[in-house]
Design an enzyme around this catalytic site. Structure first.
Site, PDB file in Angstrom:
ATOM      1  N   CYS A   1      31.062 -41.964  54.937  1.00 25.16           N
ATOM      2  CA  CYS A   1      29.786 -41.869  54.206  1.00 25.16           C
ATOM      3  C   CYS A   1      28.879 -43.044  54.555  1.00 25.16           C
ATOM      4  O   CYS A   1      27.658 -42.917  54.566  1.00 25.16           O
ATOM      5  CB  CYS A   1      30.038 -41.801  52.703  1.00 25.16           C
ATOM      6  SG  CYS A   1      30.696 -40.202  52.187  1.00 25.16           S
TER       7      CYS A   1
ATOM      8  N   HIS B   1      31.472 -19.946  48.720  1.00 28.12           N
ATOM      9  CA  HIS B   1      31.077 -21.339  48.921  1.00 28.12           C
ATOM     10  C   HIS B   1      29.626 -21.477  49.358  1.00 28.12           C
ATOM     11  O   HIS B   1      29.145 -22.590  49.499  1.00 28.12           O
ATOM     12  CB  HIS B   1      32.010 -22.017  49.937  1.00 28.12           C
ATOM     13  CG  HIS B   1      31.936 -21.424  51.302  1.00 28.12           C
ATOM     14  ND1 HIS B   1      32.501 -20.211  51.596  1.00 28.12           N
ATOM     15  CD2 HIS B   1      31.339 -21.849  52.432  1.00 28.12           C
ATOM     16  CE1 HIS B   1      32.255 -19.927  52.862  1.00 28.12           C
ATOM     17  NE2 HIS B   1      31.550 -20.910  53.394  1.00 28.12           N
ATOM     18  N   GLU B   2      28.925 -20.345  49.568  1.00 35.31           N
ATOM     19  CA  GLU B   2      27.509 -20.443  49.951  1.00 35.31           C
ATOM     20  C   GLU B   2      26.714 -19.976  48.740  1.00 35.31           C
ATOM     21  O   GLU B   2      26.771 -18.783  48.394  1.00 35.31           O
ATOM     22  CB  GLU B   2      27.271 -19.534  51.168  1.00 35.31           C
ATOM     23  CG  GLU B   2      26.119 -19.970  52.021  1.00 35.31           C
ATOM     24  CD  GLU B   2      25.987 -19.137  53.284  1.00 35.31           C
ATOM     25  OE1 GLU B   2      26.451 -19.568  54.337  1.00 35.31           O
ATOM     26  OE2 GLU B   2      25.395 -18.048  53.201  1.00 35.31           O
TER      27      GLU B   2
ATOM     28  N   CYS C   1      33.020 -44.202  51.283  1.00 40.19           N
ATOM     29  CA  CYS C   1      34.044 -44.325  52.331  1.00 40.19           C
ATOM     30  C   CYS C   1      33.394 -44.693  53.672  1.00 40.19           C
ATOM     31  O   CYS C   1      32.168 -44.670  53.813  1.00 40.19           O
ATOM     32  CB  CYS C   1      34.848 -43.027  52.448  1.00 40.19           C
ATOM     33  SG  CYS C   1      33.940 -41.679  53.221  1.00 40.19           S
TER      34      CYS C   1
ATOM     35  N   ARG D   1      23.081 -12.168  56.517  1.00 38.61           N
ATOM     36  CA  ARG D   1      23.467 -12.685  55.219  1.00 38.61           C
ATOM     37  C   ARG D   1      23.121 -11.675  54.122  1.00 38.61           C
ATOM     38  O   ARG D   1      22.044 -11.085  54.120  1.00 38.61           O
ATOM     39  CB  ARG D   1      22.753 -14.006  54.924  1.00 38.61           C
ATOM     40  CG  ARG D   1      23.432 -15.208  55.569  1.00 38.61           C
ATOM     41  CD  ARG D   1      24.838 -15.394  54.995  1.00 38.61           C
ATOM     42  NE  ARG D   1      25.532 -16.560  55.483  1.00 38.61           N
ATOM     43  CZ  ARG D   1      26.434 -16.562  56.478  1.00 38.61           C
ATOM     44  NH1 ARG D   1      26.727 -15.440  57.119  1.00 38.61           N
ATOM     45  NH2 ARG D   1      27.043 -17.680  56.822  1.00 38.61           N
TER      46      ARG D   1
ATOM     47  N   ARG E   1      36.210 -34.259  52.057  1.00 41.60           N
ATOM     48  CA  ARG E   1      36.211 -33.389  53.242  1.00 41.60           C
ATOM     49  C   ARG E   1      36.861 -32.046  52.882  1.00 41.60           C
ATOM     50  O   ARG E   1      37.767 -31.998  52.043  1.00 41.60           O
ATOM     51  CB  ARG E   1      37.036 -34.077  54.325  1.00 41.60           C
ATOM     52  CG  ARG E   1      37.029 -33.395  55.650  1.00 41.60           C
ATOM     53  CD  ARG E   1      37.892 -34.156  56.622  1.00 41.60           C
ATOM     54  NE  ARG E   1      37.455 -35.532  56.820  1.00 41.60           N
ATOM     55  CZ  ARG E   1      38.026 -36.371  57.691  1.00 41.60           C
ATOM     56  NH1 ARG E   1      39.036 -35.978  58.422  1.00 41.60           N
ATOM     57  NH2 ARG E   1      37.582 -37.606  57.813  1.00 41.60           N
TER      58      ARG E   1
ATOM     59  N   CYS F   1      30.176 -15.694  53.454  1.00 44.15           N
ATOM     60  CA  CYS F   1      30.231 -16.325  54.777  1.00 44.15           C
ATOM     61  C   CYS F   1      31.580 -15.953  55.410  1.00 44.15           C
ATOM     62  O   CYS F   1      32.518 -15.593  54.711  1.00 44.15           O
ATOM     63  CB  CYS F   1      30.080 -17.829  54.584  1.00 44.15           C
ATOM     64  SG  CYS F   1      30.578 -18.822  55.977  1.00 44.15           S
ATOM     65  N   HIS F   2      31.668 -16.097  56.731  1.00 45.04           N
ATOM     66  CA  HIS F   2      32.896 -15.690  57.418  1.00 45.04           C
ATOM     67  C   HIS F   2      34.143 -16.423  56.942  1.00 45.04           C
ATOM     68  O   HIS F   2      35.236 -15.881  56.987  1.00 45.04           O
ATOM     69  CB  HIS F   2      32.732 -15.852  58.927  1.00 45.04           C
ATOM     70  CG  HIS F   2      32.354 -14.564  59.558  1.00 45.04           C
ATOM     71  ND1 HIS F   2      31.054 -14.189  59.763  1.00 45.04           N
ATOM     72  CD2 HIS F   2      33.121 -13.533  59.969  1.00 45.04           C
ATOM     73  CE1 HIS F   2      31.029 -12.980  60.278  1.00 45.04           C
ATOM     74  NE2 HIS F   2      32.259 -12.565  60.427  1.00 45.04           N
ATOM     75  N   THR F   3      33.957 -17.657  56.482  1.00 46.10           N
ATOM     76  CA  THR F   3      35.125 -18.422  56.021  1.00 46.10           C
ATOM     77  C   THR F   3      35.750 -17.756  54.791  1.00 46.10           C
ATOM     78  O   THR F   3      36.973 -17.741  54.632  1.00 46.10           O
ATOM     79  CB  THR F   3      34.708 -19.878  55.719  1.00 46.10           C
ATOM     80  OG1 THR F   3      33.925 -20.326  56.821  1.00 46.10           O
ATOM     81  CG2 THR F   3      35.898 -20.779  55.556  1.00 46.10           C
TER      82      THR F   3
ATOM     83  N   CYS G   1      33.366 -37.123  55.034  1.00 43.50           N
ATOM     84  CA  CYS G   1      33.822 -37.948  53.908  1.00 43.50           C
ATOM     85  C   CYS G   1      35.352 -37.915  53.762  1.00 43.50           C
ATOM     86  O   CYS G   1      35.958 -36.848  53.764  1.00 43.50           O
ATOM     87  CB  CYS G   1      33.159 -37.434  52.632  1.00 43.50           C
ATOM     88  SG  CYS G   1      33.727 -38.233  51.152  1.00 43.50           S
TER      89      CYS G   1
ATOM     90  N   CYS H   1      25.811 -23.361  53.541  1.00 44.42           N
ATOM     91  CA  CYS H   1      26.862 -23.381  54.585  1.00 44.42           C
ATOM     92  C   CYS H   1      26.306 -23.033  55.970  1.00 44.42           C
ATOM     93  O   CYS H   1      25.801 -23.884  56.673  1.00 44.42           O
ATOM     94  CB  CYS H   1      28.042 -22.478  54.232  1.00 44.42           C
ATOM     95  SG  CYS H   1      29.291 -22.510  55.539  1.00 44.42           S
TER      96      CYS H   1
ATOM     97  N   CYS I   1      31.082 -38.889  49.144  1.00 43.42           N
ATOM     98  CA  CYS I   1      31.414 -39.801  48.047  1.00 43.42           C
ATOM     99  C   CYS I   1      30.483 -40.991  48.036  1.00 43.42           C
ATOM    100  O   CYS I   1      30.301 -41.644  47.023  1.00 43.42           O
ATOM    101  CB  CYS I   1      32.882 -40.240  48.123  1.00 43.42           C
ATOM    102  SG  CYS I   1      33.206 -41.524  49.355  1.00 43.42           S
TER     103      CYS I   1
END
Ligand SMILES: NC(=O)c1ccc[n+]([C@@H]2O[C@H](COP(=O)([O-])OP(=O)(O)OC[C@H]3O[C@@H](n4cnc5c(N)ncnc54)[C@H](O)[C@@H]3O)[C@@H](O)[C@H]2O)c1
Ligand SMILES: [Zn+2]
Ligand SMILES: [Zn+2]
Length: 430
Positions: A156, A120-121, A153, A423, A168, A98-100, A164, A228, A150
Site C-alpha cells: 500500500c 463481487h462487482e 503495508c 455485462r 489481497r 463477472c467470470h470469476t 495489499c 471489477c 489497508c
C-alpha cells in the site's frame, strides 16, 4: 519479470497483518463537496437514516445462495450480522456478474466451498459501520472490491503495487478476517462469503479497506461495473502498458476485460487497435470500443504474432492479453516490437500452466508485465475512475448489454455461460 508473478498470485493466501485505518480519501465529508453535491448528500443521509436504525441489529434480507457447484442459485432469506471492528455493512443497489463468479460457482478443478453467496462487482450504500472504521459513514456511496487497501503495508505504501498484504484477494476464504466467522446465516447455519464481498445479497458485510467511497452523484446502475472487470482492463492499458498517443496496440480476447483494455487504448489516443479473438461474433461489438482491425488466429496457418508483425512493420508498440490462454499470452508477448514493445498479461491461467518463450525475445528489449485489478489501488484510485466516467472521458454504457431483476439472477448466469453480451446489471430492488 516480477510483474508476471502478480497475475499468477490470485489464488495465494492472505498473509495476516495488523490493520491501521488511516489513508487519504477523495470524498471526505459533505463540507468538501460542491454545493449541489452537498445538498444531494444531505438528502441521501436523511433518506438513509431509516437504514441506520438497523445498526447493531441482525438484518433478515434476500440473498441468492449457491448450495452446490453449477446448480441454480436459490433466492431465500438470510440473516446478516452487524459489522465487527473495521467492517462495514452495505445495502447493495446493483450488482453484475463477472467470470470469476462463474468460475467458482462451476468449481471445476477446485476444492468447492458451499453454501456460498457469490458476487463481487457491485455498488451500494453504507448502512452501518463497525468499530474503528474511519472515512466511511452511513449513506456513503461505495464500490466493494475483491482486493483491498489497508494503507499501511509495504504494498500500500509503494507507488508501484496494489497487492495489499492484508486484503489481497483470497478465493479460498469463506469467512471474515477479524474473527474467522461468517456474517451470513440461515437458521443458525453459516453461509460462506466470497472474495470478501458477496454482493448477491440485499445486505453484505465488507472489510472497510475493500470499499471505495465514490462521488454520490454517480449513477450506481452504471458505475457498479467499475468494481471489477472494466477497471481491470482499463488500468492494464492506462497504468501498465501506457501506450503513447499514436501507438499501435493489440488486444487479445474481446470479452468485457479486453474491450475495457481497448477503451483504455482509445482514451490514450492509440492510432491502431488490433483485436484478436477466436470468436468472430465479438468483432462487430468491438468496433464500438475503438478496435480498428480484427484477427482470428484460426484464419491463418502461421502464429498470429507473425501476422501482427507483418501488419505493423515488425510488431505493435503495446499488447494486452485478456484471455487466460497460455497460447494467447505467448503470442501477446512475441507480437510486440523489439526495442520498445511492452506486453501486459491480465488473463488468469490455470494454476499449473507454464509460460514459455525464447530468452532472446526478452534480450531484444521487449518487456513483459502482468497486472492485477489494472494496478489500481481500490480506495485511492477508484473514485478517480468514477470521475473519468462522470467527466465523459470514459464510456461505460456500451459495456452494459443486459439488465435483470434480482429474482432472475440465474438468467444472468445462463447468458454468461452462452457467452452472450458483456455485462448484465442486476437490480436488487426490482
Ligand atoms: N488480472 C486481473 O486482475 C483480472 C481481473 C478480472 C478478470 N481477469 C481475467 O481476464 C480474462 C478475461 O476476462 P473476460 O471476463 O473478458 O473473459 P471472456 O471470457 O468474456 O473473454 C475472453 C475472450 O478471449 C477469447 N479467447 C480465448 N482464448 C483465446 C486465444 N487463445 N486467442 C484469442 N482469443 C481468445 C474468447 O473467445 C473470449 O472472447 C479472464 O481470464 C479473467 O479471469 C483478470
Ligand atoms: Zn495494505
Ligand atoms: Zn470480477
Amino acid at each position: 519479470m516480477s510483474h508476471v508473478r502478480k497475475a499468477l498470485t490470485l489464488f495465494e493466501k492472505v498473509n495476516g497483518r495488523c490493520f491501521h485505518p488511516h489513508w487519504p480519501l477523495s470524498y471526505k465529508s459533505p463540507n468538501h463537496l460542491p454545493p449541489q453535491t452537498r445538498l444531494l448528500s444531505s438528502i441521501s443521509s436523511s433518506a438513509t437514516s431509516t437504514m441506520s436504525n438497523t445498526a447493531g441489529l441482525v438484518i433478515p434480507c434476500k440473498a441468492a445462495v449457491a448450495w452446490e457447484a453449477g446448480k441454480p442459485l436459490v433466492i431465500q432469506q438470510v440473516e446478516v450480522a452487524p459489522p465487527q471492528a473495521m467492517e462495514v455493512r452495505i445495502k447493495i443497489k446493483y450488482t453484475s456478474l463477472c467470470h470469476t463468479d462463474l468460475y467458482f460457482w462451476e468449481a471445476k478443478d477446485q476444492t468447492p466451498l458451499f453454501p456460498r453467496i457469490f458476487g463481487h462487482e457491485a455498488a451500494g450504500i453504507v448502512e452501518s459501520v463497525g468499530e474503528g472504521v474511519a472515512g466511511l459513514e452511513v449513506g456513503d456511496h461505495v464500490l466493494p472490491v475483491f482486493t483491498g487497501e489497508c494503507g499501511e503495508c509495504a504494498h500500500c505504501k509503494s507507488e508501484e503495487s496494489n497487492m495489499c498484504n492484508l486484503l489481497r484477494i483470497n478465493t479460498d476464504r469463506g469467512v471474515m478476517l477479524s474473527d474467522g466467522k461468517s456474517r451470513f446465516s440461515i437458521n443458525g447455519t453459516p453461509i460462506n462469503h466470497f472474495v470478501g464481498t458477496s454482493t448477491f445479497s440485499e445486505y453484505t458485510v465488507v472489510h472497510s479497506g475493500c470499499l471505495a467511497k465514490i462521488n454520490p452523484l454517480a449513477p450506481l446502475d452504471k458505475v457498479c461495473v467499475l468494481s471489477c472487470g472494466i477497471s481491470t482492463g482499463l488500468g492494464a492499458t492506462l497504468n501498465v502498458a501506457k501506450p503513447k498517443k499514436g501507438a499501435s496496440v493489440a488486444i487479445f480476447g474481446l470479452g468485457a476485460v479486453g474491450l475495457a483494455a481497448a477503451e483504455g487504448a482509445r482514451i490514450a489516443g492509440a492510432s491502431r487497435i488490433i483485436g484478436v479473438d477466436f470468436n468472430p461474433g465479438r468483432f462487430e461489438e468491438a468496433k464500438k470500443f475503438g478496435v480498428t482491425e480484427f484477427l482470428n488466429p484460426k484464419d491463418y496457418d502461421k502464429p498470429v504474432q507473425e501476422v501482427i508483425a507483418e501488419m505493423t512493420n515488425g510488431g505493435v508498440d503495446r499488447s494486452v492479453e485478456c484471455t487466460g490462454s497460455i497460447r494467447a499470452m505467448i503470442s501477446a508477448f512475441e507480437c510486440v516490437h523489439d526495442g520498445w514493445g511492452v506486453a501486459v498479461l491480465v488473463g488468469v491461467p490455470s494454476k499449473e500452466a507454464v509460460f514459455m518463450t525464447k530468452p532472446i525475445n526478452v534480450l531484444n528489449e521487449r518487456t513483459l508485465k502482468g497486472t492485477f485489478f489494472g494496478n489500481y489501488k481500490p480506495r485511492t484510485d477508484l473514485p478517480t475512475v468514477v470521475d473519468m466516467y462522470m467527466n465523459k472521458k470514459l464510456e461505460l454504457d456500451k459495456f452494459i448489454t443486459h439488465r435483470l431483476p434480482f429474482s432472475e439472477i440465474n438468467k444472468a448466469f445462463e447468458l454468461m455461460v452462452k457467452g452472450e453480451g458483456l455485462r448484465c446489471i442486476i437490480s436488487m430492488e426490482d
